[in-house]
Design a protein around this motif. Structure first.
Motif, PDB file in Angstrom:
ATOM      1  N   ILE A  35      14.764  33.608  12.880  1.00 43.73           N
ATOM      2  CA  ILE A  35      15.159  34.264  11.629  1.00 43.73           C
ATOM      3  C   ILE A  35      16.677  34.315  11.492  1.00 43.73           C
ATOM      4  O   ILE A  35      17.228  34.029  10.432  1.00 43.73           O
ATOM      5  CB  ILE A  35      14.544  35.681  11.556  1.00 43.73           C
ATOM      6  N   ILE A  36      17.370  34.657  12.570  1.00 44.24           N
ATOM      7  CA  ILE A  36      18.818  34.847  12.453  1.00 44.24           C
ATOM      8  C   ILE A  36      19.530  33.532  12.145  1.00 44.24           C
ATOM      9  O   ILE A  36      20.364  33.465  11.236  1.00 44.24           O
ATOM     10  CB  ILE A  36      19.394  35.521  13.727  1.00 44.24           C
ATOM     11  N   ARG A 298      22.164  55.143  17.468  1.00 41.55           N
ATOM     12  CA  ARG A 298      21.245  54.228  18.121  1.00 41.55           C
ATOM     13  C   ARG A 298      19.853  54.831  18.160  1.00 41.55           C
ATOM     14  O   ARG A 298      19.694  56.005  18.415  1.00 41.55           O
ATOM     15  CB  ARG A 298      21.729  54.023  19.559  1.00 41.55           C
ATOM     16  N   GLY A 299      18.816  54.054  17.877  1.00 39.40           N
ATOM     17  CA  GLY A 299      17.473  54.623  17.909  1.00 39.40           C
ATOM     18  C   GLY A 299      16.423  53.664  17.404  1.00 39.40           C
ATOM     19  O   GLY A 299      15.250  54.005  17.359  1.00 39.40           O
ATOM     20  N   GLY A 300      16.873  52.479  17.011  1.00 40.30           N
ATOM     21  CA  GLY A 300      15.907  51.473  16.604  1.00 40.30           C
ATOM     22  C   GLY A 300      16.168  50.947  15.209  1.00 40.30           C
ATOM     23  O   GLY A 300      17.138  51.318  14.553  1.00 40.30           O
ATOM     24  N   VAL A 301      15.245  50.082  14.796  1.00 41.04           N
ATOM     25  CA  VAL A 301      15.365  49.417  13.498  1.00 41.04           C
ATOM     26  C   VAL A 301      14.509  50.184  12.496  1.00 41.04           C
ATOM     27  O   VAL A 301      13.332  50.410  12.741  1.00 41.04           O
ATOM     28  CB  VAL A 301      14.874  47.952  13.595  1.00 41.04           C
ATOM     29  N   ARG A 303      12.049  50.723   9.465  1.00 40.47           N
ATOM     30  CA  ARG A 303      11.024  49.842   8.885  1.00 40.47           C
ATOM     31  C   ARG A 303      10.424  50.531   7.668  1.00 40.47           C
ATOM     32  O   ARG A 303      10.485  51.756   7.553  1.00 40.47           O
ATOM     33  CB  ARG A 303       9.909  49.573   9.905  1.00 40.47           C
ATOM     34  N   THR A 322      15.701  46.576   8.129  1.00 42.36           N
ATOM     35  CA  THR A 322      15.796  45.455   9.056  1.00 42.36           C
ATOM     36  C   THR A 322      17.076  45.571   9.867  1.00 42.36           C
ATOM     37  O   THR A 322      17.899  46.451   9.650  1.00 42.36           O
ATOM     38  CB  THR A 322      15.767  44.109   8.316  1.00 42.36           C
ATOM     39  N   SER A 323      17.195  44.648  10.784  1.00 36.65           N
ATOM     40  CA  SER A 323      18.430  44.473  11.505  1.00 36.65           C
ATOM     41  C   SER A 323      19.160  43.350  10.764  1.00 36.65           C
ATOM     42  O   SER A 323      18.687  42.230  10.724  1.00 36.65           O
ATOM     43  CB  SER A 323      18.031  44.117  12.928  1.00 36.65           C
ATOM     44  N   ILE A 351      12.169  57.358  13.372  1.00 35.87           N
ATOM     45  CA  ILE A 351      11.748  56.128  14.046  1.00 35.87           C
ATOM     46  C   ILE A 351      11.009  56.522  15.318  1.00 35.87           C
ATOM     47  O   ILE A 351      11.579  57.204  16.172  1.00 35.87           O
ATOM     48  CB  ILE A 351      12.976  55.235  14.374  1.00 35.87           C
TER      49      ILE A 351
END
Lengths: 370, 132
Positions: A35-36, A298-301, A303, A322-323, A351
């Motif tokens: 994807i990136i 910090r703690g995740g993406v 959604r 998303t990231s 999250i």
């Protein structure tokens, strides 16, 4: 499991090593190389997309304009032959049936409406229902999805690559305009539209040419570094550009005014389905607002469907997250109670059960240099 | 092709463990990273945390999905790889090498027998692929 629908290019995707998934009942590539890298290639060079899952509907007949004015909130009368317009189909309560693209065909011989894959059947049924209600109008609604191929080429090099395959002067095709021409010998409608935040084109053509056209486009762009792009990067690209996705930012329960798309709603053009409800919402105050945010802890993406809190109280939910490959940050859009909206103000995104701090930021997250 | 490294033990949830004495070095497999795609976020247990075989001990997220990381063994976490937390893309590049995740002091070494060896894991992957 019911049999998934396949575009003519399914075999090509497999040959290219794509990871295939189910999307809206279709067997589609989610990524080829990653994807990136696909995302960055569209931002810096160009990418080729199979959009064979999208639906297309022809709206014709002497009263086609009046019919479209009635079923959509944007002003179709402003649309001249060879122009495209972003619009929607609305329910009487102002909720969204689908978001659509309306083309006034370059030859002036009717309208061509592009709808979301997941909604094609629902939209066609809805349009036919309205046609029955408005028996005063002479209008034809024809689902041409099965015979229409659709590809997109997007990115800063899209024009240069596509130009190698057509005699038409693409530099003369303005944004949200379309022409009829030949591409690699295939008769096509070529539109300067897209869903990535980059310059680029969407191509509509007789479906039997899909494989040949894909091959020629890929061959033409490969020396430049163009890549085929899956649905994964299509989603990160559109989210950075804050282009809404039906089912996320728009739904039967979300009005265009809440989604920040009031520019689509032309109250002064005359009556249309949903007008009264939206006028009422506008005068009573729009209860929710779609906002952009980035995670600052910090703690995740984030959604879609993640709960949004302020001081431990639920104030809304994430519609997409998303990231971000371009920003290298975790970003998202959320529908929040209006009193909590505001650039710079905090939100907590829940999250995995834990509130994680985010800050509201200006949208879009990404805007290309022009 | 997905790589399976000899000499490691594997879980059905696609973690690997390298057993050296009473310490297991743990990571996720090449198959796991290739299924997830571009990894962008990792959450690992801190040293001192007690973990149990088969239970979630961390989180791994890619652009498109989030997944739990299950501990392949029981014991106490004695080290977490901060380098990979700071650069999660290393999981895509080197899942069996630089991107090890944690080291765990085994509380019950006999549990290792519950894990697959490389040959069994290759077989397991082939069966999973055939079932799809």
């Amino acid at each position: 499991m019911t049999e998934l629908k396949r575009t003519p290019l399914a075999e090509r995707h497999q040959q290219l090593g794509a990871r295939m998934i189910e999307f809206a009942g279709w067997y589609m590539p989610v990524q080829y190389k990653g994807i990136i890298v696909e995302h960055q290639t569209v931002r810096t060079i160009a990418g080729l997309f199979d959009l064979g899952h999208m639906g297309q509907v022809e709206v014709g007949g002497p009263d086609a304009l009046e019919f479209l004015q009635y079923v959509s909130p944007n002003d179709v009368a402003r649309l001249r032959p060879g122009e495209a317009q972003y619009s929607m189909l609305l329910y009487p309560n102002g909720g969204v049936v689908d978001d659509i693209l309306i083309y006034n065909r370059p030859a002036g011989d009717g309208y061509f409406v592009v709808v979301n894959a997941a909604n094609t059947e629902k939209d066609v049924a809805w349009l036919n229902e309205q046609r029955t209600q408005r028996s005063d109008l002479k209008v034809d609604v024809i689902d041409v999805s099965d015979r229409t191929g659709m590809l997109a080429i997007q990115g800063p090099q899209a024009e240069a690559i596509l130009q190698r395959l057509t005699r038409a002067d693409l530099s003369e095709v303005e944004y949200f305009h379309a022409i009829e021409t030949d591409v690699a010998g295939v008769p096509a409608m070529v539109a300067r539209t897209g869903y990535t935040g980059e310059d680029g084109f969407e191509l509509y053509f007789p479906i039997e040419h899909a494989v040949a056209l894909w091959d020629r486009l890929l061959e033409a762009g490969t020396p430049d570094g163009m890549l085929p792009i899956g649905l994964g990067a299509r989603d990160t690209l559109r989210l950075e550009a804050c282009l809404p996705l039906y089912g996320n930012e728009l739904s039967a329960e979300i009005t265009p005014l809440e989604a920040g798309l009031s520019w689509v709603v032309k109250f002064d053009k005359g009556d249309f389905i949903g007008r009264e409800a939206l006028l009422r919402q506008r005068s009573e105050g729009i209860p929710r607002k779609l906002v952009g945010f980035k995670m600052v802890e910090r703690g995740g993406v984030p959604r879609s469907h993640c709960e949004v809190q302020v001081d431990g109280k639920t104030v809304g939910f994430v519609t997409s997250g998303t990231s971000s490959p371009t920003l290298r940050e975790n970003i998202g859009l959320a529908l929040v109670a209006r009193e909590y909206a505001g650039v710079g103000r905090p939100l907590d995104i829940v999250i995995r059960g834990r509130p994680v701090r985010a800050e509201q930021v200006k949208t879009p997250f990404y805007k290309r240099a022009r | 092709m997905v790589q399976v490294e000899q000499g490691l033990r594997y879980s059905r949830t696609h973690e690997w463990a390298r057993i050296e004495g009473d310490v297991a070095t743990v990571g996720v497999t090449d198959y796991a990273q290739s299924e997830l795609g571009d990894i962008t976020y990792l959450e690992l247990p801190q040293p001192g945390t007690q973990v149990k075989q088969g239970e979630p001990m961390g989180v791994i997220e890619s652009v498109k999905a989030a997944s739990d990381i299950y501990s392949p063994v029981s014991g106490e976490v004695i080290e977490a790889n901060q380098g990979v937390v700071d650069a999660p893309e290393k999981v895509n590049q080197s899942p069996y090498g630089e991107a090890w995740l944690v080291k765990i002091r085994l509380s019950d070494p006999s549990e290792v027998e519950n894990l697959m060896d490389a040959t069994a894991y290759e077989q397991f992957l082939a069966e999973e692929a055939a079932a799809r």
